[in-house]
Scaffold this motif. Structure first.
Motif, PDB file in Angstrom:
ATOM      1  N   ALA A 117       2.999 -46.488  14.727  1.00 42.30           N
ATOM      2  CA  ALA A 117       4.029 -45.563  14.976  1.00 42.30           C
ATOM      3  C   ALA A 117       3.901 -44.143  14.585  1.00 42.30           C
ATOM      4  CB  ALA A 117       5.336 -46.002  14.091  1.00 42.30           C
ATOM      5  N   ILE A 118       3.153 -43.980  13.465  1.00 39.92           N
ATOM      6  CA  ILE A 118       2.572 -42.515  13.203  1.00 39.92           C
ATOM      7  C   ILE A 118       1.766 -41.837  14.205  1.00 39.92           C
ATOM      8  CG2 ILE A 118       1.363 -41.352  11.428  1.00 39.92           C
ATOM      9  CD1 ILE A 118       2.517 -43.184   9.165  1.00 39.92           C
ATOM     10  N   HIS A 119       0.723 -42.697  14.622  1.00 40.94           N
ATOM     11  CA  HIS A 119       0.066 -42.366  15.823  1.00 40.94           C
ATOM     12  C   HIS A 119       0.713 -41.684  16.946  1.00 40.94           C
ATOM     13  CE1 HIS A 119      -3.935 -42.742  13.455  1.00 40.94           C
ATOM     14  NE2 HIS A 119      -3.598 -43.980  13.330  1.00 40.94           N
ATOM     15  N   ALA A 120       1.645 -42.874  17.524  1.00 31.84           N
ATOM     16  CA  ALA A 120       2.569 -42.279  18.556  1.00 31.84           C
ATOM     17  C   ALA A 120       3.260 -41.120  18.316  1.00 31.84           C
ATOM     18  CB  ALA A 120       3.418 -43.691  18.853  1.00 31.84           C
ATOM     19  N   ALA A 121       3.880 -40.961  17.152  1.00 34.62           N
ATOM     20  CA  ALA A 121       4.672 -39.650  16.814  1.00 34.62           C
ATOM     21  C   ALA A 121       3.593 -38.569  16.836  1.00 34.62           C
ATOM     22  CB  ALA A 121       5.249 -39.933  15.477  1.00 34.62           C
ATOM     23  N   LYS A 122       2.560 -38.495  16.417  1.00 34.16           N
ATOM     24  CA  LYS A 122       1.746 -37.337  16.422  1.00 34.16           C
ATOM     25  C   LYS A 122       1.282 -37.016  17.736  1.00 34.16           C
ATOM     26  CE  LYS A 122      -0.824 -37.770  11.899  1.00 34.16           C
ATOM     27  NZ  LYS A 122      -1.904 -37.964  11.292  1.00 34.16           N
ATOM     28  N   ALA A 123       1.100 -38.235  18.612  1.00 39.11           N
ATOM     29  CA  ALA A 123       0.600 -37.973  20.039  1.00 39.11           C
ATOM     30  C   ALA A 123       1.842 -37.506  20.792  1.00 39.11           C
ATOM     31  CB  ALA A 123       0.150 -39.441  20.590  1.00 39.11           C
ATOM     32  N   ALA A 124       3.102 -37.699  20.538  1.00 40.97           N
ATOM     33  CA  ALA A 124       4.144 -37.110  21.113  1.00 40.97           C
ATOM     34  C   ALA A 124       4.551 -35.543  20.569  1.00 40.97           C
ATOM     35  CB  ALA A 124       5.324 -38.049  20.818  1.00 40.97           C
ATOM     36  N   ASN A 167       0.590 -61.437   2.571  1.00 38.85           N
ATOM     37  CA  ASN A 167      -0.299 -60.702   2.978  1.00 38.85           C
ATOM     38  C   ASN A 167      -0.378 -60.578   4.408  1.00 38.85           C
ATOM     39  OD1 ASN A 167      -1.907 -60.192   0.562  1.00 38.85           O
ATOM     40  ND2 ASN A 167      -2.732 -62.246   0.610  1.00 38.85           N
ATOM     41  N   LYS A 168       0.113 -61.150   5.230  1.00 42.66           N
ATOM     42  CA  LYS A 168       0.035 -61.377   6.581  1.00 42.66           C
ATOM     43  C   LYS A 168       1.317 -60.270   7.013  1.00 42.66           C
ATOM     44  CE  LYS A 168       0.592 -63.885  11.122  1.00 42.66           C
ATOM     45  NZ  LYS A 168       1.706 -64.355  11.725  1.00 42.66           N
ATOM     46  N   ALA A 169       2.429 -60.613   6.348  1.00 42.25           N
ATOM     47  CA  ALA A 169       3.471 -59.445   6.431  1.00 42.25           C
ATOM     48  C   ALA A 169       3.345 -58.215   6.067  1.00 42.25           C
ATOM     49  CB  ALA A 169       4.771 -60.073   5.873  1.00 42.25           C
ATOM     50  N   LEU A 170       2.464 -57.871   5.024  1.00 42.53           N
ATOM     51  CA  LEU A 170       2.077 -56.734   4.508  1.00 42.53           C
ATOM     52  C   LEU A 170       1.098 -56.135   5.450  1.00 42.53           C
ATOM     53  CD1 LEU A 170       2.428 -54.506   2.522  1.00 42.53           C
ATOM     54  CD2 LEU A 170       0.452 -55.655   1.168  1.00 42.53           C
ATOM     55  N   THR A 171       0.214 -56.620   6.029  1.00 45.09           N
ATOM     56  CA  THR A 171      -0.867 -56.350   7.041  1.00 45.09           C
ATOM     57  C   THR A 171      -0.035 -55.767   8.294  1.00 45.09           C
ATOM     58  OG1 THR A 171      -2.591 -57.586   5.965  1.00 45.09           O
ATOM     59  CG2 THR A 171      -3.149 -56.693   8.214  1.00 45.09           C
ATOM     60  N   ASP A 181       1.701 -52.524   7.563  1.00 45.42           N
ATOM     61  CA  ASP A 181       0.876 -51.373   7.536  1.00 45.42           C
ATOM     62  C   ASP A 181       0.406 -51.217   9.022  1.00 45.42           C
ATOM     63  OD1 ASP A 181      -0.838 -49.593   5.847  1.00 45.42           O
ATOM     64  OD2 ASP A 181      -2.426 -50.660   7.030  1.00 45.42           O
ATOM     65  N   SER A 182       0.220 -52.109   9.755  1.00 47.71           N
ATOM     66  CA  SER A 182      -0.259 -51.916  11.149  1.00 47.71           C
ATOM     67  C   SER A 182       0.815 -51.031  11.979  1.00 47.71           C
ATOM     68  CB  SER A 182      -0.791 -53.005  11.671  1.00 47.71           C
ATOM     69  OG  SER A 182      -1.168 -53.051  13.205  1.00 47.71           O
ATOM     70  N   SER A 183       1.875 -51.635  11.865  1.00 48.64           N
ATOM     71  CA  SER A 183       3.120 -51.166  12.514  1.00 48.64           C
ATOM     72  C   SER A 183       3.348 -49.520  12.276  1.00 48.64           C
ATOM     73  CB  SER A 183       4.264 -52.074  12.581  1.00 48.64           C
ATOM     74  OG  SER A 183       4.149 -53.213  12.994  1.00 48.64           O
TER      75      SER A 183
END
Length: 62
Positions: free
Chosen positions: A31-38, A18-22, A25-27
């Protein structure tokens, strides 16, 4: 595919899984938010994710 675990057979999932999956998902979300911001086009982001999903599927069944 002997190294693939079906989640329905592994339920309930361990705290480690569960921790690894969370964290995964967070990572991915960060990364998606950073890519959109770029300024990366959304289609390119989706294509990149799809490419990784395809590669991992190929590894699992190969």
């Amino acid at each position: 595919m002997g190294n693939v675990t079906r989640l329905r057979h592994a339920l309930p999932l361990s705290q480690d899984i569960n921790k690894a999956l969370t964290e995964l998902d967070s990572s991915i979300a960060k990364a998606i938010h950073a890519a959109k911001a770029a300024g990366l086009p959304q289609g390119l982001i989706v294509a990149e994710l799809q490419g990784h999903a395809h590669a991992q599927t190929s590894i699992m069944v190969g």
